[in-house]
Enzyme design. Structure first.
Site, short mmCIF file in Angstrom:
data_model
loop_
_atom_site.label_atom_id
_atom_site.label_comp_id
_atom_site.label_asym_id
_atom_site.label_seq_id
_atom_site.Cartn_x
_atom_site.Cartn_y
_atom_site.Cartn_z
N SER A 1 -74.16 21.72 -80.28
CA SER A 1 -74.60 20.37 -80.36
C SER A 1 -75.65 19.97 -79.59
CB SER A 1 -73.25 19.43 -80.82
OG SER A 1 -74.09 17.97 -80.80
N THR B 1 -79.91 19.46 -88.26
CA THR B 1 -78.92 18.54 -89.25
C THR B 1 -79.75 17.47 -89.73
OG1 THR B 1 -77.05 19.28 -87.53
CG2 THR B 1 -76.75 17.30 -88.97
N TYR C 1 -80.38 17.29 -83.49
CA TYR C 1 -80.76 15.94 -84.16
C TYR C 1 -82.19 15.58 -83.88
CZ TYR C 1 -75.88 14.96 -85.43
OH TYR C 1 -74.61 15.11 -86.14
N LYS D 1 -78.75 22.02 -92.03
CA LYS D 1 -77.45 21.87 -92.25
C LYS D 1 -77.15 20.16 -92.71
CE LYS D 1 -73.19 21.22 -89.54
NZ LYS D 1 -72.89 19.60 -89.25
N HIS E 1 -70.96 16.70 -93.28
CA HIS E 1 -70.57 16.40 -91.93
C HIS E 1 -69.05 16.20 -91.83
CE1 HIS E 1 -73.38 15.49 -88.77
NE2 HIS E 1 -72.03 14.88 -88.15
C1 LIG Z 1 -65.91 15.19 -83.52
C2 LIG Z 1 -66.99 15.82 -84.33
C3 LIG Z 1 -68.48 16.08 -84.04
C4 LIG Z 1 -69.44 16.27 -84.83
N1 LIG Z 1 -70.61 16.32 -84.08
C5 LIG Z 1 -71.74 17.27 -84.74
C6 LIG Z 1 -73.06 17.25 -84.06
O1 LIG Z 1 -73.12 17.01 -82.93
N2 LIG Z 1 -73.86 17.95 -84.62
C7 LIG Z 1 -73.65 18.25 -86.09
O2 LIG Z 1 -74.55 18.74 -86.74
N3 LIG Z 1 -72.57 18.05 -86.63
C8 LIG Z 1 -71.54 17.47 -85.97
N4 LIG Z 1 -70.35 17.40 -86.58
C9 LIG Z 1 -70.04 17.76 -87.87
C10 LIG Z 1 -69.67 19.40 -87.85
O3 LIG Z 1 -70.49 20.22 -87.37
C11 LIG Z 1 -69.34 19.93 -89.43
O4 LIG Z 1 -70.25 19.80 -90.18
C12 LIG Z 1 -67.86 19.32 -89.64
O5 LIG Z 1 -66.84 19.00 -88.57
C13 LIG Z 1 -67.20 20.24 -90.63
O6 LIG Z 1 -66.07 19.70 -91.33
P1 LIG Z 1 -64.50 20.16 -90.68
O7 LIG Z 1 -64.18 19.32 -89.56
O8 LIG Z 1 -63.86 19.57 -91.97
O9 LIG Z 1 -64.56 21.38 -90.56
C14 LIG Z 1 -69.22 16.66 -85.94
C15 LIG Z 1 -67.99 16.64 -86.43
C16 LIG Z 1 -66.76 16.40 -85.63
C17 LIG Z 1 -65.40 16.29 -86.45
C1 LIG Z 2 -72.51 11.84 -81.44
C2 LIG Z 2 -72.55 12.13 -82.89
C3 LIG Z 2 -73.82 11.86 -83.53
C4 LIG Z 2 -72.13 13.58 -83.18
C5 LIG Z 2 -71.78 13.59 -84.60
O1 LIG Z 2 -72.30 14.26 -85.23
C6 LIG Z 2 -70.24 12.99 -85.39
O2 LIG Z 2 -69.68 12.24 -84.59
O3 LIG Z 2 -70.38 13.29 -86.35
#
Ligand SMILES: Cc1cc2nc3c(=O)[nH]c(=O)nc-3n(C[C@H](O)[C@H](O)[C@H](O)COP(=O)(O)O)c2cc1C
Ligand SMILES: CC(C)CC(=O)C(=O)O
Length: 379
Positions: free
Chosen positions: A106, A155, A129, A254, A278
């Site tokens: 990330s 993303t 991002y 994404k 997401h």
């Molecule tokens: C705690 C958390 C932080 C995330 N941070 C990012 C991130 O920094 N960048 C991003 O593209 N997606 C982020 N996501 C989305 C994940 O990449 C992904 O799309 C998502 O977790 C998929 O769903 P799932 O948790 O049901 O597998 C985040 C998701 C979670 C749960």
């Molecule tokens: C720090 C956030 C922007 C990370 C993220 O993608 C999320 O929390 O879903």
């Protein structure tokens, strides 16, 4: 407890983490309807049980984003993973490398892209991002390319942060007065194992890639406020020209759920598309990723690699996604919980578990190669 499912890792993570952090990972936006449907829609897809088809040898290996992989799985970009375990992104990248699957770092990670690429020999991908400060973005892209990173995951579904009610209630976002700080402090004291690992030994847990743009020692609450101020909601496909000027490698977009958007991405010549909402953390009311997948696959029509995330919780879900046309899946919370529960060993265990589950699901549905799983697997 010996974890036998992602739900078990979730429970172990719930015990180890302060509640505000567990809720940050576990939660979704608004009423969490999309979050729930991500998992529920997977469950609804019934598989055909097939017999007498010689499944004594099964191949799970394929390629994803130009990399050879031991199974059609990658670790999704998860922000702030260095808060779930000390230097969490490095631990997860090492587990991914050992398992032969890609790690997508990330851009909102605690460990920098330099630290993570130094810690593994397998190439990692960087998720991006877009923030308003384009000079900084250009510098980050140059730093990343200089490290030999060849894949950028752009993303596009978090141009602004969606309200997450659990985070508002825990004061992770919004009010930051003394009561909120005391409440967080109390939660941290109730989880000394985590506090020692991350809060004491894990310092400094600054935000590696964005560190030069963040206040010194900024925590989660300051970071989410910074996101709200700095993420660039003005981006359109026109910005791809800017990106291409500063990035010569592979680009995977994404956060696509819509067939028209998928077709537009292909017109831009992107290498891959990740069907994602997401993890139910952005537009509540949007369809689950697995429900959106077939129309996207049809619109893409082989012009780009199609991956999927959001709601994958078992090897059976991986098979379901392949059946509906994904080349592979990304795991989000699955690895975040495994890391929080048992650090690097937890991520390794979780990947072994899903590999085994996928293997068995393939055998019992009469499939011998992940590259040829087709629509006929689901009823
Ligand atoms: C705690 C958390 C932080 C995330 N941070 C990012 C991130 O920094 N960048 C991003 O593209 N997606 C982020 N996501 C989305 C994940 O990449 C992904 O799309 C998502 O977790 C998929 O769903 P799932 O948790 O049901 O597998 C985040 C998701 C979670 C749960
Ligand atoms: C720090 C956030 C922007 C990370 C993220 O993608 C999320 O929390 O879903």
């Amino acid at each position: 407890m010996i974890p036998a499912s992602i739900e078990d890792f979730r429970e172990l993570a719930r015990r180890r983490l302060p509640l505000f952090l567990f809720d940050y990972i576990d939660g979704g936006s608004y009423t969490e309807t999309t979050l729930r449907s991500n998992e529920a829609d997977f469950q609804r897809l019934k598989l055909r049980q097939r017999i007498m088809r010689d499944v004594s040898s099964i191949n799970l290996a394929t390629t994803l984003m130009g990399q050879e992989v031991s199974m059609p799985v990658a670790l999704a970009p998860i922000g702030l993973a260095g808060l779930y375990a000390r230097r969490g992104e490095v631990q997860a990248a090492r587990a991914a490398e050992a398992a032969g699957v890609p790690f997508i770092l990330s851009s909102s990670s605690c460990c920098s892209i330099e630290e993570v690429t130094r810690s593994v020999t397998r190439p990692v991908a960087l998720q991006l991002y877009v923030i308003r400060d384009r000079d900084y973005m250009e510098d980050l892209l140059a730093r990343t390319a200089a490290l030999g990173v060849d894949t950028l995951v752009l993303t596009v579904d978090l141009i602004t942060h969606s309200p997450r009610r659990r985070d508002i209630r825990s004061s992770l976002t919004g009010t930051q007065g003394l009561p909120a700080r005391l409440k967080r402090g109390f939660e941290i004291m109730r989880h000394p194992d985590w506090a020692w690992d991350v809060g004491v030994m894990g310092r400094p847990h600054t935000l590696g890639n964005f560190a030069p743009r963040m206040p010194e020692g900024a925590g989660l609450a300051q970071f989410t406020a910074w996101v709200a101020r700095n993420f660039d909601a003005s981006i359109t496909w026109k910005d791809m020209a800017w990106l291409r000027r500063h990035w010569r490698g592979r680009i995977v977009v994404k956060g696509i759920l819509d067939a028209e958007d998928a077709a537009a991405a292909c017109d831009e010549g992107v290498d891959g598309i990740i069907v994602s909402n997401h993890g139910g953390r952005q537009l509540d009311g949007a369809p689950s990723s697995i429900a959106a997948l077939p129309a996207v696959v049809e619109a893409v029509d082989g012009r780009a690699e199609v991956l999927l995330d959001s709601g994958v919780r078992s090897g059976i879900d991986i098979l379901r996604a392949l059946a509906l046309g994904a080349r592979g899946v990304l795991l989000g919370r699955a690895w975040a919980f495994a890391l929080a529960a048992q650090k690097q060993a937890g991520v390794t265990r979780m990947l072994d578990l899903l590999r085994h589950e996928l293997h068995i699901a393939m055998a019992l549905s009469g499939q011998t190669d992940v590259r040829s799983v087709g629509r006929d697997v689901v009823l």
